[in-house]
Structures are given as C-alpha cells and as structure tokens.
Design a protein around this motif. Sequence first.
Motif, mmCIF file in Angstrom:
data_model
loop_
_atom_site.group_PDB
_atom_site.id
_atom_site.type_symbol
_atom_site.label_atom_id
_atom_site.label_comp_id
_atom_site.label_asym_id
_atom_site.label_seq_id
_atom_site.Cartn_x
_atom_site.Cartn_y
_atom_site.Cartn_z
ATOM 1 N N GLU A 147 -93.137 40.698 -62.558
ATOM 2 C CA GLU A 147 -94.035 39.558 -62.720
ATOM 3 C C GLU A 147 -93.296 38.294 -63.132
ATOM 4 O O GLU A 147 -93.713 37.179 -62.807
ATOM 5 C CB GLU A 147 -95.117 39.906 -63.749
ATOM 6 C CG GLU A 147 -96.118 40.942 -63.230
ATOM 7 C CD GLU A 147 -96.949 41.583 -64.334
ATOM 8 O OE1 GLU A 147 -96.805 41.155 -65.512
ATOM 9 O OE2 GLU A 147 -97.739 42.494 -64.037
ATOM 10 N N LYS A 148 -92.179 38.453 -63.829
ATOM 11 C CA LYS A 148 -91.403 37.303 -64.309
ATOM 12 C C LYS A 148 -90.050 37.174 -63.611
ATOM 13 O O LYS A 148 -89.187 36.426 -64.067
ATOM 14 C CB LYS A 148 -91.212 37.410 -65.824
ATOM 15 C CG LYS A 148 -92.517 37.361 -66.620
ATOM 16 C CD LYS A 148 -92.258 37.410 -68.112
ATOM 17 C CE LYS A 148 -93.542 37.362 -68.920
ATOM 18 N NZ LYS A 148 -94.223 36.055 -68.795
ATOM 19 N N GLN A 149 -89.866 37.888 -62.498
ATOM 20 C CA GLN A 149 -88.548 37.912 -61.848
ATOM 21 C C GLN A 149 -88.018 36.519 -61.532
ATOM 22 O O GLN A 149 -86.837 36.218 -61.738
ATOM 23 C CB GLN A 149 -88.588 38.737 -60.556
ATOM 24 C CG GLN A 149 -87.211 38.960 -59.942
ATOM 25 C CD GLN A 149 -87.264 39.386 -58.485
ATOM 26 O OE1 GLN A 149 -87.415 38.562 -57.597
ATOM 27 N NE2 GLN A 149 -87.162 40.695 -58.256
ATOM 28 N N THR A 150 -88.875 35.648 -61.046
ATOM 29 C CA THR A 150 -88.410 34.311 -60.664
ATOM 30 C C THR A 150 -87.952 33.489 -61.862
ATOM 31 O O THR A 150 -87.241 32.491 -61.692
ATOM 32 C CB THR A 150 -89.515 33.547 -59.918
ATOM 33 O OG1 THR A 150 -90.696 33.484 -60.738
ATOM 34 C CG2 THR A 150 -89.864 34.236 -58.605
ATOM 35 N N GLU A 151 -88.325 33.896 -63.072
ATOM 36 C CA GLU A 151 -87.940 33.161 -64.275
ATOM 37 C C GLU A 151 -86.545 33.544 -64.770
ATOM 38 O O GLU A 151 -85.890 32.752 -65.442
ATOM 39 C CB GLU A 151 -88.957 33.404 -65.400
ATOM 40 C CG GLU A 151 -90.375 32.935 -65.077
ATOM 41 C CD GLU A 151 -91.355 33.268 -66.190
ATOM 42 O OE1 GLU A 151 -90.897 33.713 -67.277
ATOM 43 O OE2 GLU A 151 -92.565 33.103 -65.984
ATOM 44 N N TRP A 152 -86.100 34.771 -64.465
ATOM 45 C CA TRP A 152 -84.840 35.232 -65.060
ATOM 46 C C TRP A 152 -83.754 35.585 -64.050
ATOM 47 O O TRP A 152 -82.579 35.709 -64.420
ATOM 48 C CB TRP A 152 -85.082 36.457 -65.952
ATOM 49 C CG TRP A 152 -85.644 37.685 -65.259
ATOM 50 C CD1 TRP A 152 -86.952 38.071 -65.214
ATOM 51 C CD2 TRP A 152 -84.914 38.684 -64.537
ATOM 52 N NE1 TRP A 152 -87.082 39.235 -64.496
ATOM 53 C CE2 TRP A 152 -85.842 39.641 -64.073
ATOM 54 C CE3 TRP A 152 -83.559 38.868 -64.234
ATOM 55 C CZ2 TRP A 152 -85.487 40.760 -63.326
ATOM 56 C CZ3 TRP A 152 -83.191 39.971 -63.475
ATOM 57 C CH2 TRP A 152 -84.156 40.901 -63.036
ATOM 58 N N SER A 153 -84.101 35.730 -62.783
ATOM 59 C CA SER A 153 -83.148 36.308 -61.830
ATOM 60 C C SER A 153 -82.174 35.294 -61.231
ATOM 61 O O SER A 153 -82.359 34.080 -61.348
ATOM 62 C CB SER A 153 -83.915 36.990 -60.694
ATOM 63 O OG SER A 153 -84.659 36.023 -59.959
ATOM 64 N N HIS A 154 -81.135 35.833 -60.602
ATOM 65 C CA HIS A 154 -80.166 35.075 -59.808
ATOM 66 C C HIS A 154 -79.482 33.950 -60.587
ATOM 67 O O HIS A 154 -79.457 32.803 -60.174
ATOM 68 C CB HIS A 154 -80.830 34.561 -58.532
ATOM 69 C CG HIS A 154 -81.314 35.676 -57.649
ATOM 70 N ND1 HIS A 154 -82.590 36.174 -57.740
ATOM 71 C CD2 HIS A 154 -80.664 36.404 -56.709
ATOM 72 C CE1 HIS A 154 -82.711 37.166 -56.874
ATOM 73 N NE2 HIS A 154 -81.571 37.331 -56.245
ATOM 74 N N THR A 155 -78.949 34.321 -61.717
ATOM 75 C CA THR A 155 -78.109 33.433 -62.498
ATOM 76 C C THR A 155 -77.032 34.281 -63.157
ATOM 77 O O THR A 155 -77.269 35.450 -63.479
ATOM 78 C CB THR A 155 -78.917 32.680 -63.574
ATOM 79 O OG1 THR A 155 -78.015 31.922 -64.393
ATOM 80 C CG2 THR A 155 -79.694 33.634 -64.467
ATOM 81 N N ASN A 156 -75.870 33.700 -63.351
ATOM 82 C CA ASN A 156 -74.794 34.426 -64.031
ATOM 83 C C ASN A 156 -74.965 34.401 -65.548
ATOM 84 O O ASN A 156 -74.222 35.062 -66.269
ATOM 85 C CB ASN A 156 -73.441 33.828 -63.647
ATOM 86 C CG ASN A 156 -73.062 34.147 -62.205
ATOM 87 O OD1 ASN A 156 -73.310 35.259 -61.726
ATOM 88 N ND2 ASN A 156 -72.468 33.191 -61.506
ATOM 89 N N GLU A 157 -75.927 33.649 -66.028
ATOM 90 C CA GLU A 157 -76.203 33.608 -67.465
ATOM 91 C C GLU A 157 -76.786 34.942 -67.919
ATOM 92 O O GLU A 157 -77.657 35.510 -67.257
ATOM 93 C CB GLU A 157 -77.191 32.485 -67.761
ATOM 94 C CG GLU A 157 -77.543 32.340 -69.242
ATOM 95 C CD GLU A 157 -78.568 31.245 -69.482
ATOM 96 O OE1 GLU A 157 -79.118 31.192 -70.590
ATOM 97 O OE2 GLU A 157 -78.818 30.457 -68.544
ATOM 98 N N ASP A 158 -76.303 35.458 -69.031
ATOM 99 C CA ASP A 158 -76.795 36.730 -69.570
ATOM 100 C C ASP A 158 -78.260 36.588 -69.974
ATOM 101 O O ASP A 158 -78.604 35.759 -70.818
ATOM 102 C CB ASP A 158 -75.947 37.136 -70.785
ATOM 103 C CG ASP A 158 -76.410 38.436 -71.417
ATOM 104 O OD1 ASP A 158 -77.129 39.209 -70.757
ATOM 105 O OD2 ASP A 158 -76.066 38.671 -72.592
#
Length: 233
Positions: A147-158
């Motif tokens: 549900e929140k994938q677009t908020e946290w995904s596809h970044t190299n930030e932990d």
Amino acid sequence: MPTPAPTTTPDTKKGLSLQNRIVIGLLAAVALVIGLVILFNALGEDKGQAAGTTTTAGEVVREDSHRLSQAPDEKAVLVEFLDFECEACLAAYPVVEDLSEEYGENLTVVSRYFPLPGHPNSETAAAAVEAAAQQDKFKDMHAVMYEKQTEWSHTNEDRSPVFRGYAEDLGLDMAAYDAAIADPATMERINIDKNDGMALNVEGTPTFFLDGEKIQPATLEEFRGLIETAIAD
C-alpha cells in the motif's frame, strides 16, 4: 477595438467540472489496465522453466511458509514468490487478494520471499515483514508494504527507519521488532525462501505455483480457470 474576453457562465463551469470528472475517471481506468498489463506480461515471460512443469529441485511450500489465507476445506494451494519492491508484485497484490477471497473456502494462499538484487530495499523490506511475522502480523505488514510501496521504493537510501515506523503504527512490540531485525536468523529465514525459489528456477517476480506446478497465466480469466480446475481435481 479589442474583442471582449468570453465570459464563463454557470453552465460552462458545470461542463468543465463534468469534463474534469470524466478525465479523472479515464485516468483511473487506464492506471488499472496498465497495472494488469504489467502483471500478466511479467507472468507471461519465459524465464527458464516451462509453465505447468512439476518442480522437485526445491520445496515449493514448507511447513513454516507464511499463509496469507488458510482454506477451511483446502483443495488447492497457490504459492507466490514475491519482492515487495517489485511493481509487478504491486499490480499482483489486489489480484491475489481478490482470488483469495473468491476461492477462500478451498484455496490456501502462501507468500514466499524472493528479494531481487536490483531493488535496493527489497531485503530490508522482507526483513521488516519477517520481524512482524514473528509477532503474528505478517499479513498486516505485507499489506502495508504494498500500500505504501511508492513512498519508500526505488531509492538507495536505507528505508529501515520507514519500516520501523510501519511497525510502530501496527502496534508491534518494538523491542522485539528491533531484536528480530538484528538477529541473523531473520535473514536466514528469508534466504531459505529465496534459495528454494532459485532451486525452482524462479528468476523474476511475481512467480506463481499452483499445487506444486509453475503457472504463467496470460489473463485474469486464465488465472481463475487454473484455480477452478485445481479445486475441481
């Protein structure tokens, strides 16, 4: 003499509002279609193993595999190897939920981790879900990740702090959660799923097995048909 600017009448405003609503509705429909296309294109790709082939090199389901749903009158088992950072898995999420509800009397649905190396936070997400599973919140954290994938995904930030926030929102015992994240056994549990998947020639996500056989349905109707056949057998 300059031509006067056209005035907007109440009827024009109403027409514009209706037009905006139509455009928004069309965009939503297009987004749904694109999601399903992404899903079934991913399922339709030949990634090494032929569909419908029984696999014996790895275990499709283990006793401790996480059940998204457990059928009271189990006649078929659907297993999904998934990656929480995968867009195709996100598209599959509501489809699997609907199938689980539609055939819930006879279909057990199992989720197995298969974090892909190209997704920087996929293993971290899987660890967060596994830590939640140790507090009987697997399904809840599984849902939140998508549900929140677009908020946290596809970044190299932990994104570990973000996932910890999700755990707090779910009311988990945070000391136990932190201990699970730090415990090497948590990642070992994830790797058991991944190693089974690799032995079964899983190369991408989502990959589905129905009663031990890899399936690659090209449409939702074909997916339903396969499940109905398995249940009938």
